[in-house]
Design a protein around this motif. Structure first.
Motif, PDB file in Angstrom:
ATOM      1  N   VAL A 107      14.593 -49.223 -21.956  1.00  0.00           N
ATOM      2  CA  VAL A 107      14.203 -48.250 -20.977  1.00  0.00           C
ATOM      3  C   VAL A 107      14.012 -47.372 -22.235  1.00  0.00           C
ATOM      4  O   VAL A 107      14.745 -47.007 -23.063  1.00  0.00           O
ATOM      5  CB  VAL A 107      15.402 -48.093 -20.115  1.00  0.00           C
ATOM      6  CG1 VAL A 107      15.014 -46.325 -19.400  1.00  0.00           C
ATOM      7  CG2 VAL A 107      15.642 -48.950 -19.117  1.00  0.00           C
ATOM      8  N   ARG A 108      12.823 -46.659 -22.131  1.00  0.00           N
ATOM      9  CA  ARG A 108      12.467 -45.622 -23.213  1.00  0.00           C
ATOM     10  C   ARG A 108      13.251 -44.402 -22.740  1.00  0.00           C
ATOM     11  O   ARG A 108      13.232 -43.870 -21.691  1.00  0.00           O
ATOM     12  CB  ARG A 108      10.620 -45.466 -22.815  1.00  0.00           C
ATOM     13  CG  ARG A 108      10.322 -44.226 -24.002  1.00  0.00           C
ATOM     14  CD  ARG A 108       8.733 -44.199 -23.890  1.00  0.00           C
ATOM     15  NE  ARG A 108       8.469 -43.165 -24.867  1.00  0.00           N
ATOM     16  CZ  ARG A 108       7.042 -42.912 -24.966  1.00  0.00           C
ATOM     17  NH1 ARG A 108       6.160 -43.395 -24.144  1.00  0.00           N
ATOM     18  NH2 ARG A 108       6.877 -42.024 -26.009  1.00  0.00           N
ATOM     19  N   GLN A 109      13.774 -43.753 -23.779  1.00  0.00           N
ATOM     20  CA  GLN A 109      14.732 -42.705 -23.295  1.00  0.00           C
ATOM     21  C   GLN A 109      15.108 -42.007 -24.478  1.00  0.00           C
ATOM     22  O   GLN A 109      14.724 -42.395 -25.841  1.00  0.00           O
ATOM     23  CB  GLN A 109      16.106 -43.110 -22.689  1.00  0.00           C
ATOM     24  CG  GLN A 109      17.001 -44.317 -23.338  1.00  0.00           C
ATOM     25  CD  GLN A 109      18.159 -44.473 -22.760  1.00  0.00           C
ATOM     26  OE1 GLN A 109      18.909 -43.954 -22.219  1.00  0.00           O
ATOM     27  NE2 GLN A 109      18.498 -45.858 -22.409  1.00  0.00           N
ATOM     28  N   PRO A 110      15.319 -40.658 -24.522  1.00  0.00           N
ATOM     29  CA  PRO A 110      15.650 -39.951 -23.346  1.00  0.00           C
ATOM     30  C   PRO A 110      14.164 -39.592 -22.392  1.00  0.00           C
ATOM     31  O   PRO A 110      13.296 -39.381 -23.147  1.00  0.00           O
ATOM     32  CB  PRO A 110      16.213 -38.673 -23.764  1.00  0.00           C
ATOM     33  CG  PRO A 110      15.838 -38.378 -25.180  1.00  0.00           C
ATOM     34  CD  PRO A 110      15.662 -39.756 -25.718  1.00  0.00           C
ATOM     35  N   ALA A 111      14.326 -39.218 -21.299  1.00  0.00           N
ATOM     36  CA  ALA A 111      13.343 -39.035 -20.469  1.00  0.00           C
ATOM     37  C   ALA A 111      13.519 -37.620 -20.055  1.00  0.00           C
ATOM     38  O   ALA A 111      14.508 -37.026 -19.910  1.00  0.00           O
ATOM     39  CB  ALA A 111      12.996 -39.986 -19.242  1.00  0.00           C
ATOM     40  N   VAL A 112      12.425 -36.942 -19.672  1.00  0.00           N
ATOM     41  CA  VAL A 112      12.276 -35.638 -19.049  1.00  0.00           C
ATOM     42  C   VAL A 112      11.743 -35.693 -17.707  1.00  0.00           C
ATOM     43  O   VAL A 112      10.503 -36.016 -17.558  1.00  0.00           O
ATOM     44  CB  VAL A 112      11.766 -34.782 -19.982  1.00  0.00           C
ATOM     45  CG1 VAL A 112      11.573 -33.197 -19.396  1.00  0.00           C
ATOM     46  CG2 VAL A 112      12.247 -34.499 -21.370  1.00  0.00           C
TER      47      VAL A 112
END
Length: 321
Positions: A107-112
């Motif tokens: 999962v690409r993170q952090p997300a905004v």
């Protein structure tokens, strides 16, 4: 850094209805607005928010998904840099095999999402169980032996910076209370600047208390809440456990003595402990104030705490949040 005073991770349990639209980032940080962000963030990550439950609402909104995943939603996109460091710390701790909460892989993170910062974590255990003070002390001792790589870009501890920042954001706080708390912070800042520390300077957790140590399925203690990692005096990481015993009675004397033996140092025997404890206490009060405008229980507790700060009243009646 986070400034909660949760001894056992007390929060706002129960199922939360997931909204179809998360709304504007300027709205208050409530269970409802956080649930809206959750729905969007999970969809973007390929996860389902159906059946999610809120574990707690404080500096972050923390949700547990039906999958073994925990989602943390920060109050503002202003914390993006902090979240990026947190993700870096988590990955480094994984590489060093330190027992800490792990990121969800892939999962690409952090997300905004709508002005909130979102991170995704593996669930430590199906049943949330907390480490005891000895296990927590051992986690702290091991952490304090680690030497962090410069690539993490950890900031230096700013004991009163978050408190002063929050005070400037609390529009609902009575002006006389705000001024009292601000002046107290300024006074404590001067006292802090005059301290001479005795333990080595280095990497610290930042919000070190037993509520941030969970047991995994095998019974191993695991450190959570990695947002506050920074560089500073190790005494800072020992102060909350001491004051939870000495000021509030949230730990027994036996528990505290066990903690001291396991870690190998009693911060209460150092002359600067009362200063750090006063700073931590002020931080706890101001942290609570950010929830008091929409939580009647928090508002009642806040007024008690401010009154006790003004009068020097006994803190043993304070309730953990």
């Amino acid at each position: 850094m986070a400034a909660s005073d949760a001894v056992v991770g007390a929060g706002v349990p129960g199922n939360v209805a997931v909204m179809a639209d998360s709304g504007e980032s300027g709205t208050g940080f409530t269970a409802e607005t956080a649930a809206g962000v959750l729905a969007v963030a999970c969809a973007d990550a390929g996860l389902s928010a159906v059946g999610a439950s809120m574990m707690r609402l404080g500096e972050n909104a923390v949700f547990r998904l039906a999958d073994p995943v925990v989602v943390r939603i920060g109050r503002s996109a202003d914390r993006l840099d902090e979240a990026q460091r947190t993700v870096g710390v988590a990955r480094w701790l994984t590489e060093t095999d330190y027992p800490a909460v792990r990121l969800v892989p892939g999962v690409r993170q952090p997300a905004v999402v709508d002005g909130r910062v979102v991170t995704f974590w593996r669930l430590v255990a199906a049943e949330e169980r907390y480490a005891d003070v000895v296990q927590f002390a051992e986690l702290m001792r091991r952490l304090h032996w680690l030497e962090e790589p410069p690539s993490l870009g950890l900031p230096y501890v700013d004991p009163l910076g978050p408190t002063l920042r929050r005070l400037g954001e609390l529009g609902h706080l009575a002006e006389d209370d705000r001024e009292f708390l601000r002046q107290r912070a300024e006074s404590l800042g001067k006292r802090y600047d005059g301290l001479e520390f005795v333990l080595p300077f280095g990497m610290i957790h930042g919000d070190a208390n037993v509520g941030n140590a969970l047991l995994d399925e095998s019974g191993r203690a695991v450190l959570i809440d990695l947002d506050g990692f920074e560089l500073g005096p190790r005494e800072w990481d020992l102060t909350l456990t001491a004051m939870y015993y000495e000021r509030y009675g949230w730990h027994t004397r036996t528990e505290y003595e066990s903690f001291v033996r396991a870690y190998g140092f009693d911060v209460m025997n150092w002359y600067g402990y009362p200063v750090l404890a006063d700073i931590r206490e002020l931080s706890m009060v101001v942290w609570l104030a950010q929830n008091a405008d929409h939580d009647a229980r928090a508002e009642t507790e806040l007024q008690r705490r401010i009154s006790d700060l003004r009068t020097g009243g006994d803190r043993h009646g304070w309730q953990p949040f």
